[in-house]
Design a protein around this motif. Structure first.
Motif, short mmCIF file in Angstrom:
data_model
loop_
_atom_site.label_atom_id
_atom_site.label_comp_id
_atom_site.label_asym_id
_atom_site.label_seq_id
_atom_site.Cartn_x
_atom_site.Cartn_y
_atom_site.Cartn_z
N ASN A 109 2.27 3.48 -12.86
CA ASN A 109 0.87 3.49 -12.44
C ASN A 109 -0.06 3.45 -13.64
O ASN A 109 -1.07 2.74 -13.64
N SER B 17 2.38 2.78 -2.36
CA SER B 17 1.98 3.64 -3.48
C SER B 17 0.78 3.02 -4.15
O SER B 17 0.37 1.94 -3.77
N PHE B 18 0.21 3.70 -5.14
CA PHE B 18 -1.08 3.22 -5.67
C PHE B 18 -1.00 1.81 -6.21
O PHE B 18 -1.74 0.95 -5.81
N LEU B 19 -0.06 1.55 -7.11
CA LEU B 19 0.10 0.19 -7.63
C LEU B 19 1.56 -0.20 -7.77
O LEU B 19 1.90 -1.36 -7.61
N ARG C 9 -4.82 -0.48 -4.49
CA ARG C 9 -3.40 -0.64 -4.17
C ARG C 9 -3.20 -1.59 -3.01
O ARG C 9 -2.12 -2.16 -2.84
N ASP C 10 -4.21 -1.77 -2.19
CA ASP C 10 -4.08 -2.64 -1.01
C ASP C 10 -5.26 -3.60 -1.00
O ASP C 10 -6.39 -3.21 -0.75
N SER D 267 0.81 -1.22 0.00
CA SER D 267 0.00 0.00 0.00
C SER D 267 0.84 1.27 0.00
O SER D 267 0.30 2.35 0.11
#
Length: 554
Positions: free
Chosen positions: A462, A93-95, A303-304, A91
């Motif tokens: 991303n 960063s976004f992906l 992302r998580d 988590s």
């Protein structure tokens, strides 16, 4: 069989002195790297490539272990609900932080770095930190089995407290084995007749044995942790890549099944639903397929996925609840068990083979379950319990569903249940809700593997990740609408892919890795299983494809 195989205890006890030397050598390597100061990441990769036990850090796919763990595992009670150490890297960063290990620490923004370094990171040189900072930590088998009291020198090892217990391993196994395949066992019984139930039992026994073979393969060399690792040990890099592709295609096909499943059940609940915009008209099936796709798309961007991994654990509960609802409808609501059924249906028997084979498609995850166990010697017991419980559930649902609905049994027994009954509504809505939590977890390993193949800068990663995941989801929609036959698609998956993953490849890898150390009985059993798998795969695949083509033409 056990005496002539390489067991956990015998292998690790015999190699204990050897591993002490290895650990000393590793300490020397760390010190040498610290003295060098500004070595490049390529030097760290050379060290990994020269290490014969490093199977999961040098070849594609690198994200398999972590993504499959997230897809299949019941989180340990010692972890908090959010912000766990395991998920913090995902988590950050976004992906992009959960994609690959190709980025260096310099390319990461300050927001992705922890405020305080961990003790393990302080002890490791920068090169070692960067190679493990972008994926969740990998639980180490060796640390828990050999020397629990010694501190770990590898940054991705986690404390023993986070290794799964016996109960967690059982639930993990059941969560993998007992999936949507249970909905089609009555249909499989109708297609094959009562004699076909013997195929379910035979596949259960053979699959249990091949699950044990995977354990022996993992124990043959240090560093083996996943199914692709086994493929690499058996057949080199080509074997790793081939097995990985097969496993990812199977996961992708499961996502297609989720789309078909949702469309079938929702359109049965709301048959009159439709959408007409301009010159376009969508009936209930197409409408709900589109709505399902739009609903799961944001979850694939998450992302998580730790929240979904907690929810997906309810897959075991959902399966039990659906089975209970079927029993309730038959006994309490007095639908009754009145159909005698057919003893044998030769014409459609091959379709039943694929359907029954699909029921045991958990081998892709068994190595992960084994390597995450606190007491690996309990793995045979865990596996046996999982197979017994799931086989009894499959057989029970098959008998109940077929005797209740007879020759009118559909590809999912929820479509046969009377719509006005409360138990039927509970069963259908449970079936509808469950795939929404599992779709993203099932697709995530596929997406991560593709994202590894695209060289990109951190700023563009991303965008690439979102495009790849969006394309994968949309493609499952088109495939699901092109072949909207839940039972036939499941039979095709079971025949073409599951037979490979469950029966053929474990035996082939076992014979390749442990050649010269196997008994005649083991070799004979492996050859028999391979022959059974090949014959079942050829017959089942041909039959399923023929039925699909025939259905499309009609």
């Amino acid at each position: 069989m056990m005496k002539n195989s390489v067991s956990d205890q015998s292998f690790y006890i015999e190699s204990e002195e050897e591993e002490e030397h290895v650990e000393q050598d590793e300490e020397k390597e760390f010190k040498d790297e610290e003295d060098d100061g500004n070595d490049s990441d390529s030097s760290g990769e050379i060290h990994q490539q020269n290490n014969p036990g490093s199977y999961n850090t040098t070849s594609w796919p690198q994200s398999y272990r972590q993504s499959i763990d997230l897809y299949s595992s019941v989180p340990s009670p010692s972890l908090t609900f959010l912000g766990t150490p395991t998920m913090s890297r995902i988590s950050s960063s976004f992906l992009s932080s959960s994609l690959t290990r190709r980025y260096t620490p310099e390319s990461l923004s300050a927001a992705t770095k922890p405020l305080l370094p961990t003790v393990a990171d302080e002890k490791l040189p920068p090169q070692r930190r960067s190679s493990h900072s972008l994926l969740p930590p990998i639980p180490s088998r060796r640390a828990s089995v050999i020397k629990d009291s010694k501190p770990s020198h590898v940054s991705h090892e986690v404390p023993l407290a986070r290794h799964s217990s016996y109960a967690q391993a059982v639930v993990n196994g059941m969560n993998v084995l007992c999936g949507v395949g249970i909905l089609s066992t009555p249909y499989a019984t109708k297609e094959g007749g009562w004699v076909g139930l013997s195929i379910l039992l035979i596949f259960g026994v053979l699959s249990f044995y091949t699950g044990l073979l995977l354990r022996y393969c993992l124990d043959s060399e240090p560093g083996l942790e996943t199914y692709p690792d086994i493929g690499q040990a058996a057949f080199g890099t080509a074997g790793r890549i081939a097995i990985s592709i097969i496993l990812y295609v199977e996961l992708y096909a499961c996502c297609v099944e989720y789309i078909i499943l949702e469309s079938d059940n929702l359109s049965s609940l709301f048959p009159n639903a439709h959408l007409s915009v301009g010159g376009f008209y969508l009936n209930s099936y197409y409408l709900f397929a589109l709505m399902t796709t739009l609903a799961v798309l944001p979850t694939v961007w998450l992302r998580d996925l730790s929240v979904l991994s907690y929810i997906s654990v309810g897959g075991v509960i959902a399966s039990i609840l659906v089975v209970f609802c079927l029993f309730w409808v038959g006994m309490v609501d007095e639908v009754g068990f009145h159909s005698k059924g057919t003893t044998l249906n030769l014409a459609t028997f091959p379709v039943a083979i694929g359907l029954y084979g699909y029921c045991y498609s958990g081998h892709a995850v068994f190595p992960n379950i084994y390597t995450s166990m606190a007491k690996p010697n309990q793995y045979p017991s865990v596996l046996l319990l999982c197979f017994i419980i799931c086989t009894l559930m499959y057989a029970g649902v098959a008998v109940m569903g077929y005797t209740m609905f007879g020759e009118s049994t559909m590809s999912q027994f929820t479509l046969n249940m009377p719509k006005d009954l409360v138990a039927s509504k509970i069963a259908v809505w449970t079936t509808v809700v469950n795939p929404f939590t599992k779709y993203a977890l099932t697709m995530s390993p596929v997406a991560l593997s593709l994202e590894e193949l695209i060289p990109s800068t951190h700023l563009k990663s991303n965008i690439y990740a979102i495009c790849i995941r969006t394309a994968l989801v949309i493609s499952t929609l088109f495939v699901g609408l092109s072949v909207p036959f839940f039972g036939l698609v499941m039979s095709l998956i079971g025949s073409l892919l599951t037979m490979l993953v469950t029966l053929i490849l474990p035996c082939a890898c076992f014979l390749s890795i442990l050649r010269g150390k196997t008994t005649r009985v083991q070799v004979t059993l492996c050859i028999i299983i391979i022959v059974v798998g090949v014959i079942s795969s050829v017959i089942g695949t041909y039959s399923a494809l023929s039925k699909i083509i025939e259905s499309l033409r009609s």
